[in-house]
Design a protein around this motif. Structure first.
Motif, PDB file in Angstrom:
ATOM      1  N   ILE A   4      32.441  41.519  19.950  1.00 41.33           N
ATOM      2  CA  ILE A   4      32.248  42.847  19.200  1.00 41.33           C
ATOM      3  C   ILE A   4      31.743  43.820  19.713  1.00 41.33           C
ATOM      4  N   VAL A   5      32.705  44.794  19.693  1.00 43.17           N
ATOM      5  CA  VAL A   5      32.299  45.938  20.215  1.00 43.17           C
ATOM      6  C   VAL A   5      31.715  47.137  19.150  1.00 43.17           C
ATOM      7  N   MET A   6      30.623  47.738  19.119  1.00 41.62           N
ATOM      8  CA  MET A   6      30.279  48.495  18.291  1.00 41.62           C
ATOM      9  C   MET A   6      30.290  49.817  18.970  1.00 41.62           C
ATOM     10  N   ASP A   7      31.486  50.406  18.405  1.00 37.96           N
ATOM     11  CA  ASP A   7      32.041  51.663  19.038  1.00 37.96           C
ATOM     12  C   ASP A   7      31.610  52.884  18.273  1.00 37.96           C
ATOM     13  N   ASN A   8      30.402  53.674  19.153  1.00 39.67           N
ATOM     14  CA  ASN A   8      29.973  54.990  18.604  1.00 39.67           C
ATOM     15  C   ASN A   8      30.461  56.059  19.322  1.00 39.67           C
ATOM     16  N   GLN A   9      31.268  55.864  20.158  1.00 37.00           N
ATOM     17  CA  GLN A   9      31.874  56.811  20.976  1.00 37.00           C
ATOM     18  C   GLN A   9      30.877  57.954  21.877  1.00 37.00           C
ATOM     19  N   VAL A  10      29.583  57.243  22.228  1.00 35.14           N
ATOM     20  CA  VAL A  10      28.500  57.943  22.932  1.00 35.14           C
ATOM     21  C   VAL A  10      27.719  56.848  23.620  1.00 35.14           C
ATOM     22  N   TYR A  11      26.684  57.060  24.309  1.00 37.20           N
ATOM     23  CA  TYR A  11      25.901  56.107  24.948  1.00 37.20           C
ATOM     24  C   TYR A  11      24.541  56.631  24.127  1.00 37.20           C
ATOM     25  N   SER A  22      30.917  58.862  26.328  1.00 36.67           N
ATOM     26  CA  SER A  22      31.124  57.375  26.933  1.00 36.67           C
ATOM     27  C   SER A  22      32.673  57.335  27.170  1.00 36.67           C
ATOM     28  N   PRO A  23      33.343  56.150  27.206  1.00 37.63           N
ATOM     29  CA  PRO A  23      34.730  56.161  27.467  1.00 37.63           C
ATOM     30  C   PRO A  23      35.537  56.552  26.305  1.00 37.63           C
ATOM     31  N   THR A  24      35.030  56.316  25.095  1.00 37.21           N
ATOM     32  CA  THR A  24      35.874  56.321  24.046  1.00 37.21           C
ATOM     33  C   THR A  24      35.589  57.805  23.519  1.00 37.21           C
ATOM     34  N   THR A  25      34.608  58.594  23.848  1.00 36.45           N
ATOM     35  CA  THR A  25      34.374  59.946  23.433  1.00 36.45           C
ATOM     36  C   THR A  25      35.727  60.852  23.625  1.00 36.45           C
ATOM     37  N   THR A  49      22.111  59.464  14.980  1.00 39.01           N
ATOM     38  CA  THR A  49      21.283  60.311  15.707  1.00 39.01           C
ATOM     39  C   THR A  49      22.155  61.339  16.825  1.00 39.01           C
ATOM     40  N   PHE A  50      22.945  60.805  17.572  1.00 30.74           N
ATOM     41  CA  PHE A  50      23.550  61.668  18.328  1.00 30.74           C
ATOM     42  C   PHE A  50      24.995  62.216  18.072  1.00 30.74           C
ATOM     43  N   ARG A  51      25.408  61.453  17.030  1.00 29.55           N
ATOM     44  CA  ARG A  51      26.890  61.789  16.546  1.00 29.55           C
ATOM     45  C   ARG A  51      26.792  61.732  14.837  1.00 29.55           C
TER      46      ARG A  51
END
Ligand SMILES: Cc1ncc(C[n+]2csc(CCOP(=O)(O)OP(=O)(O)O)c2C)c(N)n1
Ligand code: SF4
Length: 281
Positions: A124-131, A139-142, A210-212
């Motif tokens: 399960i990858v919780m993808d939020n497109q940020v560190y 991040s790689p998906t940003t 918080t960041f996105r």
């Protein structure tokens, strides 16, 4: 009165540990925690028969909040640990969890080769497109033009990593995209993923409020894939969908039937002194 054992059904809350999550209020990862507890309860997997393995990041805190076995490891190495565990203890339900930074940047190598190996476990990858944990780097998906990254004020200018298309090309056996705001839908897909033999990948779009903060809109943007595209077993059809849907379709997007990686476990050395000798310098 019958002396038969009465089967006691485990409820989702019984899969939660007593540790209170430290995630920011509104973080998408709360929804994913809920989905995991619902899926484990849905399948009535005993907590001692499940192991949740993670790397480092906000999302990687997941094992701490569950009553199953767990391992909160080092950044980017969740899949290596999880594969070792699954091979050594094939009877366990092994679920790796983490973020897009953990899984696709530092862990990118392990990601490719775990898809290729096809061990019978779920990621399960919780993808939020940020560190998130390190306070907001790309991040790689940003997306390339995101200008709020702490280290990339003019955007990254780099094409985002396409985890699902790359997983397909690398040999993953079950590929799904979910939304953390649909906790029940994600739980249903997770149950399917756990049941499916081979390496199952769930990209769960999980906002970092918080960041996105703009990611709160995802719950309106993400839509179920058309029925004829759900759970296709045709890799060419899945590739077309994954490369053209702009990341908005949710559901099970590919189901394959490659053989599962499960090497035979043969102990070549049983004597501990002999083993010790092997490592002597
Ligand atoms: C080897 C190593 N490099 C870098 C770090 C710093 N670090 C900790 S978490 C993290 C990124 C987390 O981002 P992600 O995996 O996307 O998870 P999130 O916090 O967004 O859930 C980084 C770079 C580290 N802990 N170890
Ligand atoms: S920083 Fe982002 S990812 Fe981390 S807990 Fe807060 S909202 Fe969630």
């Amino acid at each position: 009165m019958s002396s038969d054992t009465i089967a006691v059904q485990l409820q989702p809350k019984e899969y939660k540990s007593t540790v209170k999550p430290v995630w920011c209020p509104g973080c998408g990862d709360f929804g994913v925690l809920g989905s995991i507890t619902k899926a484990l309860a849905g399948l009535q997997i005993q907590p001692e028969n499940a192991a949740i393995i993670s790397g480092i990041g906000c999302s990687s805190r997941m094992p701490t909040y569950l009553s199953t076995y767990g391992f909160h490891g080092v950044h980017g190495r969740a899949l290596a640990v999880a594969t070792g565990l699954k091979v050594a203890r094939p009877e366990l339900t092994v679920i790796a969890t983490g973020g897009d930074g953990d899984g696709f940047s530092i862990g990118g190598n392990h990601f490719l080769h775990t898809c290729r190996r096809n061990p019978n476990m779920t990621y399960i990858v919780m993808d939020n497109q940020v560190y998130g944990m390190t306070k907001g780097q790309a991040s790689p998906t940003t997306e390339p033009n995101w200008e709020k990254g702490k280290l990339t004020p003019a955007g990254t200018g780099i094409n985002p990593f396409q985890p699902l298309a790359i997983a397909l090309a690398s040999g993953a056996n079950f590929i799904a995209r979910c939304s953390s705001s649909d906790s029940n839908g994600t739980a249903r897909i997770l149950m399917e993923a756990i049941r499916h033999p081979g390496f199952s990948l769930l990209q769960v779009l999980s906002p970092c409020v918080t960041f996105r903060p703009e990611q709160r809109e995802w719950k309106h943007r993400l839509i179920p894939a058309p029925e004829e595209m759900q759970a296709t077993s045709d890799p060419a059809e899945a590739a077309r969908l994954l490369l053209t849907d702009e990341g908005v379709y949710t559901g099970i997007l590919y189901v394959g039937d490659r053989p599962v990686y499960q090497p035979k476990l043969e102990t070549s050395i049983t004597d501990i002194d002999e083993l010790d000798e092997e490592f002597r310098l």
